[in-house]
Scaffold this motif. Structure first.
Motif, PDB file in Angstrom:
ATOM      1  N   SER A 105       0.829  -1.202   0.000  1.00  0.00           N
ATOM      2  CA  SER A 105       0.000   0.000   0.000  1.00  0.00           C
ATOM      3  C   SER A 105       0.865   1.255   0.000  1.00  0.00           C
ATOM      4  N   SER A 106       0.264   2.362  -0.423  1.00  0.00           N
ATOM      5  CA  SER A 106       0.927   3.669  -0.337  1.00  0.00           C
ATOM      6  C   SER A 106       0.778   4.209   1.075  1.00  0.00           C
ATOM      7  N   ILE A 107       1.896   4.565   1.691  1.00  0.00           N
ATOM      8  CA  ILE A 107       1.878   5.025   3.078  1.00  0.00           C
ATOM      9  C   ILE A 107       2.681   6.313   3.218  1.00  0.00           C
ATOM     10  N   ASN A 108       2.439   7.013   4.325  1.00  0.00           N
ATOM     11  CA  ASN A 108       3.240   8.146   4.757  1.00  0.00           C
ATOM     12  C   ASN A 108       3.810   7.813   6.121  1.00  0.00           C
ATOM     13  N   VAL A 109       5.128   7.926   6.256  1.00  0.00           N
ATOM     14  CA  VAL A 109       5.796   7.622   7.518  1.00  0.00           C
ATOM     15  C   VAL A 109       6.151   8.947   8.188  1.00  0.00           C
ATOM     16  N   LEU A 110       5.758   9.102   9.458  1.00  0.00           N
ATOM     17  CA  LEU A 110       5.933  10.347  10.184  1.00  0.00           C
ATOM     18  C   LEU A 110       6.868  10.162  11.364  1.00  0.00           C
ATOM     19  N   GLY A 111       7.564  11.244  11.724  1.00  0.00           N
ATOM     20  CA  GLY A 111       8.433  11.247  12.891  1.00  0.00           C
ATOM     21  C   GLY A 111       7.690  11.670  14.135  1.00  0.00           C
ATOM     22  N   ASP A 112       8.391  11.745  15.254  1.00  0.00           N
ATOM     23  CA  ASP A 112       7.749  12.043  16.524  1.00  0.00           C
ATOM     24  C   ASP A 112       7.256  13.477  16.612  1.00  0.00           C
ATOM     25  N   ASN A 113       7.731  14.360  15.751  1.00  0.00           N
ATOM     26  CA  ASN A 113       7.247  15.741  15.714  1.00  0.00           C
ATOM     27  C   ASN A 113       6.268  15.966  14.569  1.00  0.00           C
ATOM     28  N   GLY A 114       5.841  14.888  13.943  1.00  0.00           N
ATOM     29  CA  GLY A 114       4.917  14.994  12.842  1.00  0.00           C
ATOM     30  C   GLY A 114       5.563  15.234  11.502  1.00  0.00           C
ATOM     31  N   GLN A 115       6.898  15.292  11.445  1.00  0.00           N
ATOM     32  CA  GLN A 115       7.576  15.540  10.182  1.00  0.00           C
ATOM     33  C   GLN A 115       7.499  14.314   9.285  1.00  0.00           C
ATOM     34  N   ALA A 116       7.424  14.547   7.976  1.00  0.00           N
ATOM     35  CA  ALA A 116       7.357  13.459   7.010  1.00  0.00           C
ATOM     36  C   ALA A 116       8.741  12.857   6.817  1.00  0.00           C
ATOM     37  N   LEU A 117       8.823  11.557   6.978  1.00  0.00           N
ATOM     38  CA  LEU A 117      10.087  10.842   6.772  1.00  0.00           C
ATOM     39  C   LEU A 117      10.154  10.211   5.392  1.00  0.00           C
ATOM     40  N   ALA A 118       9.044   9.661   4.917  1.00  0.00           N
ATOM     41  CA  ALA A 118       9.030   9.025   3.601  1.00  0.00           C
ATOM     42  C   ALA A 118       7.595   8.830   3.167  1.00  0.00           C
ATOM     43  N   SER A 119       7.377   8.828   1.860  1.00  0.00           N
ATOM     44  CA  SER A 119       6.075   8.520   1.266  1.00  0.00           C
ATOM     45  C   SER A 119       6.314   7.578   0.095  1.00  0.00           C
ATOM     46  N   GLY A 120       5.555   6.516   0.042  1.00  0.00           N
ATOM     47  CA  GLY A 120       5.731   5.553  -1.040  1.00  0.00           C
ATOM     48  C   GLY A 120       5.006   4.261  -0.744  1.00  0.00           C
ATOM     49  N   THR A 121       5.471   3.188  -1.355  1.00  0.00           N
ATOM     50  CA  THR A 121       4.851   1.868  -1.203  1.00  0.00           C
ATOM     51  C   THR A 121       5.586   1.063  -0.150  1.00  0.00           C
ATOM     52  N   LEU A 122       4.844   0.535   0.827  1.00  0.00           N
ATOM     53  CA  LEU A 122       5.448  -0.299   1.863  1.00  0.00           C
ATOM     54  C   LEU A 122       5.794  -1.660   1.266  1.00  0.00           C
ATOM     55  N   LEU A 123       7.088  -1.998   1.323  1.00  0.00           N
ATOM     56  CA  LEU A 123       7.540  -3.286   0.807  1.00  0.00           C
ATOM     57  C   LEU A 123       7.612  -4.337   1.895  1.00  0.00           C
ATOM     58  N   ARG A 124       7.995  -3.916   3.108  1.00  0.00           N
ATOM     59  CA  ARG A 124       8.139  -4.880   4.205  1.00  0.00           C
ATOM     60  C   ARG A 124       8.098  -4.154   5.536  1.00  0.00           C
TER      61      ARG A 124
END
Length: 485
Positions: A117-136
Motif C-alpha cells: 500500500s501507499s503510506i506516509n511515515v511520520l516522525g515524533d514531531n509529525g515531520q514526514a520521513l518518507a512517502s511511497g509503497t510499503l515493501l516490508r
C-alpha cells in the motif's frame, strides 16, 4: 489513518522496486467446518485463535504489469495453510512463479496488512520521513519504495494511509508473469483457522401431563480469524472429516453479537460425501471477534420423554464369574433428571439448553447438555441435572455362592424418597455384572427392561413419601468356566 509506533531515523538504499496490491473483495464463498474448540466461543481471552477450519474462495481484481513483477494480496486471516493456498487467473492473463505468506502476527501485525500500500511515515514531531509503497515491515524497520529509491526506516512515530479501510490480517506476496498490463480478475482459494461453527439448540418444555417442547435450532458461527468478512456466501459442514496435520488450521461472548436471522428462509440441506451440508440462503457478515447465529431449522413442537434415573454400577463384564462378596457394593444417592427425544431431521452436534416456565410463566434454565451428530429418526438423550427432591439408597440384602452347583445368588433393596409435593416415577437401573449368565429370581416390581447387562424398574414414589424395591438375581456358569474368588 495514523498508527502510533516508535521514533525515527531514515536510511536510503539505492534500489527501486514496484509492488502492485489487490485488496480483499466482499462476497467471498466459504465452506465452514464444525468446531467444538472452547477458545473459539469464549467470551474472554485472546481474540486470535488457531482453531477451527474453513475453505475460502474469493475474487480479487488486480492491477498487472506486463512481464515479471510482484503482487501483494492483503486482508487475509492470521492462520493459513500456506501449502494449500492457490491463486488463478481464469482469463489466462498471468501465471504465478512463486509466493510468500507474510503473517499478520507479532508487533508488526497491523503494518503487515499494509504491505503493497501507499503510506506516509511520520516522525515524533509529525515531520514526514518518507512517502511511497510499503515493501516490508519487520523488526529491523520499514522498507518503503519512494520516487527516489528504497528507504529503510528504523525508527518512526506513526504511519498513515489514504482511504477509510485499514487492511488487517496476513498478506500473500506473489511473483507473477503477466502477458499484458491492466486490470484482471483472479480467484484466490485457501484454508484458514480462527473460524468455526457448531449447532446451538434451545428447548422450552411445554405445560401439561405429557412431555413436549418448543425446539429451536441455530448455527453459532465464531470468527476470531483476525479478519472481517462481509457479504459472505456460507456453507456449513456437519460431520468429522480427518485432518492429517497436527498443526495449523484445525476444526475444534465476543465484543459483537449478531442478531438472529429471520425464521425464513432457511439453509438448504444436502449430503456431501459422508457429511451433511447447510447452504445459507443469503450472504452474511462475520465481524472479527464475533459470534453470529443463523437458523438451521424452523422452530417446532417436539415430543419428548423425561426420566428420573437412579442408577448403580456399569456395563463392564468380567472375564470370569466374580465370587468376591464385596464386589459391586457401591451405593449412589443421586437421582438424575434426563431428557430424551427423537430427531425430526439430521441434527448436527452441538449443545442443547432446556428451559421451563416457573410459577409466574417466566422461562427458566434447568439444564444443558451436548448432542452428538444425530441422524433423522434416532434418539438423543441428555442429562439435565440432579433432582432436588428425590434420593435413593441401595443395600445388599443377600449373597450366597454354591461353587459345587455353580450358582451365585444376590439380592438388593432400593429405597427411594420423594420430598416433593407431587408423586414421581423413578427409573431404577441396575447392572448385574458378576457374570454374563443371570436371571431375575424375585422382584417386588416387575422389570420394565432387561438386557444382557441392564435391569430396569419403574417405581412410583408418592409425594412426601418413599417406595421400596426388593429384587434378587441368580448367576450360573458351566464347568469349563473358572470362577474368580
Amino acid at each position: 489513518m495514523p498508527i502510533n509506533y516508535r521514533t525515527v531515523l531514515a536510511v536510503a538504499i539505492a534500489t527501486l522496486c514496484g509492488v502492485s496490491r489487490a485488496e480483499a473483495a466482499d462476497g467471498a464463498s466459504m465452506t465452514l467446518y464444525r468446531s467444538d474448540s472452547p477458545a473459539l466461543y469464549s467470551s474472554s481471552g485472546d481474540s486470535d485463535v488457531n482453531n477451527g477450519y474453513a475453505v475460502v474462495r474469493e475474487q480479487r481484481n488486480v492491477t498487472l504489469q506486463s512481464g515479471v513483477h510482484d503482487l501483494v494480496l492483503g486482508d487475509l486471516p492470521n492462520h493459513l495453510d500456506a501449502e494449500a493456498m492457490a491463486l488463478g487467473f481464469p482469463g489466462g492473463e498471468a501465471k504465478v512463479i512463486s509466493q510468500r505468506l507474510l503473517l499478520g502476527q507479532g508487533p508488526n501485525a497491523a503494518l503487515t496488512g499494509l504491505t503493497g500500500s501507499s503510506i506516509n511515515v511520520l516522525g515524533d514531531n509529525g515531520q514526514a520521513l518518507a512517502s511511497g509503497t510499503l515493501l516490508r515491515a519487520g523488526e529491523d524497520g520499514l522498507v518503503v519504495s519512494t520516487d527516489h529509491g528504497t528507504t529503510l526506516i528504523r525508527q518512526y512515530a506513526a504511519v498513515s494511509t489514504a482511504g477509510d479501510h485499514f487492511p488487517t490480517g496476513s498478506s500473500l506476496r506473489l511473483r507473477v508473469d503477466a502477458s499484458r498490463s491492466g486490470q484482471a480478475d483472479a480467484t484466490l482459494s485457501y484454508p484458514t483457522s480462527g473460524i468455526g461453527w457448531r449447532a446451538a439448540y434451545v428447548a422450552t418444555l411445554q405445560p401439561g401431563n405429557t412431555c413436549s417442547m418448543q425446539f429451536e435450532s441455530r448455527a453459532s458461527i465464531a470468527n476470531r480469524s483476525g479478519r472481517d468478512w462481509h457479504d459472505t456466501n456460507l456453507t456449513l459442514i456437519a460431520g468429522e472429516p480427518n485432518f492429517a496435520k497436527t498443526t495449523g488450521p484445525r476444526p475444534m461472548m465476543m465484543r459483537a453479537m449478531a442478531a438472529a436471522a429471520p425464521a425464513e428462509p432457511l439453509p438448504e440441506q444436502s449430503s456431501m460425501g459422508d457429511y451433511r451440508s447447510y447452504t445459507l440462503p443469503a450472504p452474511v457478515d462475520l465481524p472479527d471477534g464475533s459470534i453470529s447465529q443463523v437458523p438451521l431449522y424452523a422452530a417446532r413442537t417436539v415430543s419428548c420423554e423425561r426420566t428420573s434415573l437412579y442408577e448403580n454400577g456399569g456395563n463392564w463384564m468380567p472375564p470370569q464369574p466374580m465370587l468376591n462378596e464385596t464386589f459391586n457394593t457401591d451405593s449412589n444417592t443421586s437421582v438424575i433428571s434426563t431428557l430424551r427425544f427423537t430427531a425430526f431431521d439430521s441434527l448436527p452436534a452441538g449443545y442443547l439448553r432446556v428451559l421451563t416456565a416457573d410459577r409466574n410463566g417466566v422461562p427458566q434454565f434447568i439444564g444443558e447438555g451436548r448432542i452428538n451428530d444425530t441422524p433423522k429418526g434416532s434418539d438423543a438423550t441428555m442429562t439435565l441435572g440432579t433432582a432436588f427432591d428425590l434420593r435413593g439408597q441401595r443395600e445388599r440384602t443377600g449373597f450366597h455362592v454354591d461353587k459345587a452347583g455353580r450358582t451365585m445368588d444376590e439380592a438388593f433393596r432400593i429405597t427411594l424418597t420423594n420430598a416433593g409435593e407431587s408423586a414421581r416415577t423413578v427409573t431404577v437401573r441396575e447392572h448385574p455384572n458378576r457374570w454374563r449368565e443371570w436371571t431375575v429370581t424375585s422382584s417386588t416390581v416387575k422389570p420394565s427392561k432387561q438386557t444382557t447387562d441392564t435391569l430396569e424398574f419403574k417405581v412410583d414414589v408418592p409425594a412426601n413419601g418413599k417406595a421400596v424395591l426388593d429384587y434378587g438375581v441368580r448367576y450360573t456358569w458351566t464347568a469349563d468356566v473358572q470362577p474368580q474368588s
